[in-house]
Design an enzyme around this catalytic site. Structure first.
Site, mmCIF file in Angstrom:
data_model
loop_
_atom_site.group_PDB
_atom_site.id
_atom_site.type_symbol
_atom_site.label_atom_id
_atom_site.label_comp_id
_atom_site.label_asym_id
_atom_site.label_seq_id
_atom_site.Cartn_x
_atom_site.Cartn_y
_atom_site.Cartn_z
ATOM 1 N N HIS A 141 -26.722 18.772 13.298
ATOM 2 C CA HIS A 141 -25.773 19.469 12.429
ATOM 3 C C HIS A 141 -26.420 19.993 11.154
ATOM 4 C CE1 HIS A 141 -25.286 15.390 10.512
ATOM 5 N NE2 HIS A 141 -25.177 16.133 9.424
ATOM 6 N N ASP A 171 -26.648 14.714 18.411
ATOM 7 C CA ASP A 171 -26.881 15.123 17.018
ATOM 8 C C ASP A 171 -28.353 14.992 16.636
ATOM 9 O OD1 ASP A 171 -26.088 16.219 14.619
ATOM 10 O OD2 ASP A 171 -25.562 14.308 13.708
ATOM 11 N N SER A 248 -28.563 12.990 5.889
ATOM 12 C CA SER A 248 -28.548 13.260 7.321
ATOM 13 C C SER A 248 -29.921 13.699 7.824
ATOM 14 C CB SER A 248 -27.529 14.363 7.638
ATOM 15 O OG SER A 248 -26.226 13.917 7.405
#
Length: 402
Positions: A141, A171, A248
Site C-alpha cells: 500500500h 501487502d 509501514s
C-alpha cells in the site's frame, strides 16, 4: 558544612556497602523461588569492565561504558539498511467532475481557470534493504499505483526507485534502486515467537526519519479477520511497539537485531496495537515478485472460524446445523464455483486435518494452504455429523481485484 572524621568514615562505609550490594545483588538478594532460566533475562546493571564484547549476546539491559544496550546495538546494526520511501500518485479529482455540470458552471465565469481533472497524492513509508545491489522490501500500500518512488537512505543519498512487483493480498512489495554495496538487514525467524519477547520497530512515522520504538510481542497468529482486514492472507504478529503512519514497510526486530516482521499500519483505530507481516511470508512473496513479477495464491473458497461453545450454538442456530464439537475449525460457508464446493465440502464440516496434518485453528489451515501451490491437490479430513470423511480439493488461484 564541615564533617568530622567519624562522619566521613560512616559515609564512606555506606558508599562501599551500597556499591557492593549493587554488584552482588543478583547473587545474594534475589528470592530463591526463581530459577536460573527465569532470571537470565532480568535487567542487571553491570560495571563497564564486566560487559561482554558483544552487547547483543549480553544479558538484557546490560550496558557498557558508553551506555550502549541491546536496543541501541540492534539499531546500529540495522538502521543504515532502513530507508524512507516517498511516493506520489495521480488520482481523479471528484470536484473537477462535479463542475462539469452546466448548472454548477453558471456560478463560475467562463474564463475561470478549470480545476485539474487529477490531483496528486503524496505518501511516506518505510522499507529495508534486502540485497547489496538495491532490492528493497516494503508494504504494497506504500507504493501501489504510484507514478514515482523516491528512496532516501540514512546517509542522505536519494534514488529513484522502480517497483518490481506488488502483492495486495499480503501487502508486500519490492522496489529496486540503482545502487551497489549497500548495507543489508539480517533476516530472523518468526516461527517460534513467544508473547512477551522484545520487539523493536524502526521506520519513519509521520515523516520523522529513523525513529525507534520498542515493546513486546503481544500475540502471534492473528488472522486477517481478527485484525479487521479479511481480504488479506496473512497471520499477523501483534506488538505494542508504536507503529504509526510512515512506519509501514519498516522492519520489526528481535533483541538480536534480526528482522522478524514487516510493520504495517493497517488499523487506523488501533490504540497501542501494531501488526507485522511475518518475515517468512514477506521474504517468500518478495522472492516471487523479483523472479516472476507477480504472485499466485492457492485458494479453496471456504469461510472458516475457530469453534467455541458459544460460536457452535450460534452457527447451529443461524445455519440449521448440528455441530457437536466445542473446538476445532468449522466451515461456515463455501463460495459458489469454488474448489471447496466442487469437491463436496459443506457448511458445518469441522476440519480435522490438512494433508494428514492435524489442525486446531483456522490460522493453521491457512498456513498449510498458503504453503502449497496453485493446482495442488489437498487432502482435507473433516468431521461431518460425527463421521470422518476425506475430500480431495484441487486449489485454484485466489481471485484478486483488478
Amino acid at each position: 558544612m564541615k564533617l568530622s572524621l567519624k562522619q566521613l568514615a560512616v559515609y564512606i562505609s555506606l558508599l562501599l556497602i551500597g556499591g557492593g550490594a549493587g554488584l552482588l545483588g543478583s547473587r545474594y538478594f534475589l528470592p530463591k523461588r526463581y530459577s536460573f532460566q527465569e532470571l537470565k533475562n532480568v535487567t542487571v546493571a553491570l560495571p563497564p569492565e564486566s560487559v561482554a564484547p558483544n552487547p547483543v549476546s549480553s544479558p538484557i539491559g546490560a550496558t557498557g561504558g558508553d551506555n550502549v544496550n541491546f536496543i541501541a546495538t540492534a539499531v546500529q546494526q540495522v538502521g543504515p539498511a532502513v530507508v524512507r520511501i516517498n511516493a506520489t500518485r495521480k488520482v481523479p479529482n471528484p470536484i473537477s467532475d462535479a463542475l462539469k455540470n452546466p448548472l454548477l458552471r453558471r456560478f463560475f465565469g467562463e474564463d475561470e481557470q478549470p480545476i485539474p481533472e487529477e490531483r496528486i497524492e503524496r505518501g511516506t513509508g518505510s522499507g529495508f534493504i534486502l540485497s547489496t545491489n538495491g532490492e528493497l522490501l516494503t508494504n504494497a500500500h506504500v507504493v501501489s499505483d504510484t507514478d514515482t518512488v523516491q528512496v532516501t537512505l540514512k546517509d542522505g543519498r536519494t534514488f529513484e526507485g522502480k517497483v518490481l512487483g506488488v502483492d495486495a493480498v499480503t501487502d508486500v512489495a519490492v522496489v529496486k534502486i540503482p545502487a551497489n554495496k549497500l548495507p543489508t538487514v539480517k533476516l530472523g525467524n518468526s516461527q517460534n515467537l513467544i508473547p512477551g519477547q522484545w520487539a523493536i520497530a524502526i521506520g519513519n512515522p509521520l515523516g520523522l526519519d529513523n525513529t525507534v520504538t520498542i515493546g513486546i510481542i503481544s500475540a502471534t497468529d492473528r488472522t486477517s479477520a481478527q485484525v479487521g482486514v479479511p481480504e488479506k492472507r496473512v497471520s499477523f504478529i501483534q506488538t505494542d511497539a508504536a507503529i504509526n503512519p510512515g512506519n509501514s514497510g519498516g522492519p520489526l526486530l528481535n533483541a538480536q537485531g534480526e528482522v522478524i516482521g514487516v510493520n504495517t499500519a493497517i488499523r487506523a483505530d488501533a490504540q497501542g496495537l501494531g501488526f507485522a507481516i511475518p518475515i517468512e511470508t514477506a521474504a517468500r512473496i518478495a522472492n516471487e515478485l523479483v523472479t516472476k513479477g507477480r504472485v499466485e495464491h492457492p485458494f479453496l473458497g471456504v469461510e472458516m472460524t475457530d469453534l467455541t461453545p458459544a460460536k457452535k450454538q450460534q452457527i447451529n442456530q443461524e445455519n440449521q446445523l448440528n455441530i457437536q464439537q466445542d473446538a476445532g475449525v468449522v466451515i461456515k460457508g463455501t463460495l459458489d464455483n469454488s474448489p471447496a464446493k466442487q469437491a463436496g465440502l459443506l457448511p458445518g464440516d469441522v476440519i480435522q486435518k490438512v494433508n494428514r496434518k492435524p489442525v486446531k485453528t483456522s490460522a493453521q489451515v491457512q498456513r498449510l494452504v498458503e504453503s502449497s501451490s496453485v493446482g495442488d491437490v489437498l487432502e482435507i479430513e473433516v468431521n461431518r455429523n460425527g463421521k470422518t470423511q476425506i475430500f480431495k480439493v484441487q486449489s485454484g488461484a485466489y481471485p484478486q481485484k483488478k
